[in-house]
Write a protein that holds these residues in place. Sequence first.
Motif, PDB file in Angstrom:
ATOM      1  N   ALA A 154       0.830  -1.210   0.000  1.00 26.12           N
ATOM      2  CA  ALA A 154       0.000   0.000   0.000  1.00 26.12           C
ATOM      3  C   ALA A 154       0.863   1.258   0.000  1.00 26.12           C
ATOM      4  O   ALA A 154       1.551   1.549  -0.968  1.00 26.12           O
ATOM      5  CB  ALA A 154      -0.959  -0.029   1.195  1.00 26.12           C
ATOM      6  N   GLY A 155       0.842   1.982   1.119  1.00 27.85           N
ATOM      7  CA  GLY A 155       1.475   3.286   1.202  1.00 27.85           C
ATOM      8  C   GLY A 155       2.988   3.273   1.215  1.00 27.85           C
ATOM      9  O   GLY A 155       3.632   2.283   1.572  1.00 27.85           O
ATOM     10  N   ILE A 156       3.524   4.400   0.856  1.00 21.73           N
ATOM     11  CA  ILE A 156       4.967   4.632   0.756  1.00 21.73           C
ATOM     12  C   ILE A 156       5.625   4.531   2.140  1.00 21.73           C
ATOM     13  O   ILE A 156       5.030   4.888   3.151  1.00 21.73           O
ATOM     14  CB  ILE A 156       5.209   6.019   0.128  1.00 21.73           C
ATOM     15  CG1 ILE A 156       6.655   6.204  -0.264  1.00 21.73           C
ATOM     16  CG2 ILE A 156       4.738   7.120   1.038  1.00 21.73           C
ATOM     17  CD1 ILE A 156       6.871   7.477  -1.076  1.00 21.73           C
ATOM     18  N   GLN A 179       9.120   4.103  -4.406  1.00 22.54           N
ATOM     19  CA  GLN A 179       8.171   5.202  -4.278  1.00 22.54           C
ATOM     20  C   GLN A 179       7.539   5.499  -5.629  1.00 22.54           C
ATOM     21  O   GLN A 179       8.235   5.613  -6.633  1.00 22.54           O
ATOM     22  CB  GLN A 179       8.890   6.464  -3.784  1.00 22.54           C
ATOM     23  CG  GLN A 179       9.525   6.302  -2.426  1.00 22.54           C
ATOM     24  CD  GLN A 179      10.259   7.552  -1.987  1.00 22.54           C
ATOM     25  OE1 GLN A 179       9.994   8.646  -2.459  1.00 22.54           O
ATOM     26  NE2 GLN A 179      11.198   7.384  -1.074  1.00 22.54           N
ATOM     27  N   ASN A 180       6.239   5.600  -5.626  1.00 25.84           N
ATOM     28  CA  ASN A 180       5.490   5.993  -6.812  1.00 25.84           C
ATOM     29  C   ASN A 180       4.286   6.799  -6.326  1.00 25.84           C
ATOM     30  O   ASN A 180       3.304   6.216  -5.869  1.00 25.84           O
ATOM     31  CB  ASN A 180       5.055   4.776  -7.626  1.00 25.84           C
ATOM     32  CG  ASN A 180       4.344   5.168  -8.899  1.00 25.84           C
ATOM     33  OD1 ASN A 180       4.624   6.211  -9.478  1.00 25.84           O
ATOM     34  ND2 ASN A 180       3.421   4.338  -9.341  1.00 25.84           N
ATOM     35  N   ASN A 181       4.418   8.117  -6.394  1.00 29.39           N
ATOM     36  CA  ASN A 181       3.418   9.015  -5.802  1.00 29.39           C
ATOM     37  C   ASN A 181       3.311   8.687  -4.319  1.00 29.39           C
ATOM     38  O   ASN A 181       4.310   8.682  -3.631  1.00 29.39           O
ATOM     39  CB  ASN A 181       2.093   8.938  -6.546  1.00 29.39           C
ATOM     40  CG  ASN A 181       2.217   9.419  -7.977  1.00 29.39           C
ATOM     41  OD1 ASN A 181       2.867  10.425  -8.251  1.00 29.39           O
ATOM     42  ND2 ASN A 181       1.627   8.690  -8.918  1.00 29.39           N
ATOM     43  N   HIS A 182       2.128   8.380  -3.835  1.00 30.22           N
ATOM     44  CA  HIS A 182       1.998   8.052  -2.406  1.00 30.22           C
ATOM     45  C   HIS A 182       1.960   6.546  -2.160  1.00 30.22           C
ATOM     46  O   HIS A 182       1.585   6.084  -1.094  1.00 30.22           O
ATOM     47  CB  HIS A 182       0.782   8.757  -1.781  1.00 30.22           C
ATOM     48  CG  HIS A 182      -0.524   8.386  -2.398  1.00 30.22           C
ATOM     49  ND1 HIS A 182      -1.009   9.002  -3.517  1.00 30.22           N
ATOM     50  CD2 HIS A 182      -1.439   7.459  -2.039  1.00 30.22           C
ATOM     51  CE1 HIS A 182      -2.174   8.472  -3.834  1.00 30.22           C
ATOM     52  NE2 HIS A 182      -2.457   7.542  -2.960  1.00 30.22           N
ATOM     53  N   PHE A 183       2.372   5.773  -3.158  1.00 32.68           N
ATOM     54  CA  PHE A 183       2.423   4.311  -3.032  1.00 32.68           C
ATOM     55  C   PHE A 183       3.862   3.839  -2.835  1.00 32.68           C
ATOM     56  O   PHE A 183       4.809   4.504  -3.225  1.00 32.68           O
ATOM     57  CB  PHE A 183       1.858   3.637  -4.290  1.00 32.68           C
ATOM     58  CG  PHE A 183       0.448   4.019  -4.602  1.00 32.68           C
ATOM     59  CD1 PHE A 183      -0.595   3.647  -3.765  1.00 32.68           C
ATOM     60  CD2 PHE A 183       0.154   4.746  -5.737  1.00 32.68           C
ATOM     61  CE1 PHE A 183      -1.904   4.005  -4.058  1.00 32.68           C
ATOM     62  CE2 PHE A 183      -1.150   5.102  -6.044  1.00 32.68           C
ATOM     63  CZ  PHE A 183      -2.176   4.726  -5.197  1.00 32.68           C
ATOM     64  N   ALA A 184       4.001   2.642  -2.289  1.00 32.04           N
ATOM     65  CA  ALA A 184       5.316   2.006  -2.122  1.00 32.04           C
ATOM     66  C   ALA A 184       5.663   1.275  -3.419  1.00 32.04           C
ATOM     67  O   ALA A 184       5.777   0.061  -3.456  1.00 32.04           O
ATOM     68  CB  ALA A 184       5.294   1.048  -0.940  1.00 32.04           C
ATOM     69  N   GLY A 185       5.798   2.009  -4.479  1.00 31.37           N
ATOM     70  CA  GLY A 185       6.084   1.436  -5.796  1.00 31.37           C
ATOM     71  C   GLY A 185       4.850   1.418  -6.671  1.00 31.37           C
ATOM     72  O   GLY A 185       3.744   1.776  -6.242  1.00 31.37           O
ATOM     73  N   THR A 186       5.045   0.992  -7.896  1.00 32.31           N
ATOM     74  CA  THR A 186       3.919   0.878  -8.827  1.00 32.31           C
ATOM     75  C   THR A 186       3.017  -0.273  -8.388  1.00 32.31           C
ATOM     76  O   THR A 186       3.418  -1.115  -7.570  1.00 32.31           O
ATOM     77  CB  THR A 186       4.423   0.598 -10.254  1.00 32.31           C
ATOM     78  OG1 THR A 186       5.068  -0.680 -10.263  1.00 32.31           O
ATOM     79  CG2 THR A 186       5.381   1.686 -10.747  1.00 32.31           C
ATOM     80  N   ASP A 187       1.838  -0.345  -8.949  1.00 35.86           N
ATOM     81  CA  ASP A 187       0.951  -1.475  -8.658  1.00 35.86           C
ATOM     82  C   ASP A 187       1.660  -2.786  -8.975  1.00 35.86           C
ATOM     83  O   ASP A 187       1.567  -3.752  -8.212  1.00 35.86           O
ATOM     84  CB  ASP A 187      -0.342  -1.377  -9.477  1.00 35.86           C
ATOM     85  CG  ASP A 187      -1.265  -0.259  -9.007  1.00 35.86           C
ATOM     86  OD1 ASP A 187      -0.974   0.382  -7.974  1.00 35.86           O
ATOM     87  OD2 ASP A 187      -2.282  -0.030  -9.695  1.00 35.86           O
ATOM     88  N   GLU A 188       2.363  -2.821 -10.098  1.00 35.77           N
ATOM     89  CA  GLU A 188       3.056  -4.049 -10.513  1.00 35.77           C
ATOM     90  C   GLU A 188       4.151  -4.440  -9.526  1.00 35.77           C
ATOM     91  O   GLU A 188       4.327  -5.619  -9.210  1.00 35.77           O
ATOM     92  CB  GLU A 188       3.644  -3.890 -11.918  1.00 35.77           C
ATOM     93  CG  GLU A 188       2.613  -3.760 -13.031  1.00 35.77           C
ATOM     94  CD  GLU A 188       1.925  -2.392 -13.083  1.00 35.77           C
ATOM     95  OE1 GLU A 188       2.491  -1.381 -12.579  1.00 35.77           O
ATOM     96  OE2 GLU A 188       0.785  -2.340 -13.601  1.00 35.77           O
ATOM     97  N   GLU A 189       4.903  -3.452  -9.024  1.00 41.83           N
ATOM     98  CA  GLU A 189       5.973  -3.744  -8.065  1.00 41.83           C
ATOM     99  C   GLU A 189       5.409  -4.250  -6.739  1.00 41.83           C
ATOM    100  O   GLU A 189       5.921  -5.208  -6.158  1.00 41.83           O
ATOM    101  CB  GLU A 189       6.823  -2.485  -7.824  1.00 41.83           C
ATOM    102  CG  GLU A 189       7.671  -2.093  -9.013  1.00 41.83           C
ATOM    103  CD  GLU A 189       8.287  -0.712  -8.880  1.00 41.83           C
ATOM    104  OE1 GLU A 189       9.315  -0.480  -9.545  1.00 41.83           O
ATOM    105  OE2 GLU A 189       7.760   0.139  -8.117  1.00 41.83           O
TER     106      GLU A 189
END
Length: 156
Positions: free
Chosen positions: A46-48, A79-89
């Motif tokens: 989920a989150g970064i 990090q991808n925006n406020h996510f801990a990586g892309t959806d794929e990662e």
Amino acid sequence: MKFILRKTSVFFILFSLIFSSIFSQKKFVKPSYLKVGDTIAIVAPAGILKDRAETIEKAKTLLISWGLNVVLGKNVFNQNNHFAGTDEERLQDFQEALDNPSIKAIWAARGGYGSVRILDKINLSKFKKKPKWIVGYSDITAFHNHLNALGFETLH
């Protein structure tokens, strides 16, 4: 007489509902309890985890002190925006932990938002054959709800 009939009817309806709910409760599949030497994966679905390396290190130290082995998802600090990586990662880390037979539990590093974006892409075929503990809270509740609906215990 009408009042007594209504009271009796209400009593039987309530009794039936309570009785049926007690005996129709779903039996959940419980993963094996963790034991010394087992491995836990820490992933971030989920989150970064911005500025949280020290917190993750403390969690690792705690788990190791309990005699457990710890592996981190390879994308856990992405990090991808406020996510801990892309959806794929994020999906890749979670799926690899699910599919790895040596990992006995998966601990979500944090909640936030993002789990629901990968939930439908997770392949649970290996998990269903050999369930493991899914641990986390907040946004990870989406995983808990999904797995509980399928009849598996998780830790919130």
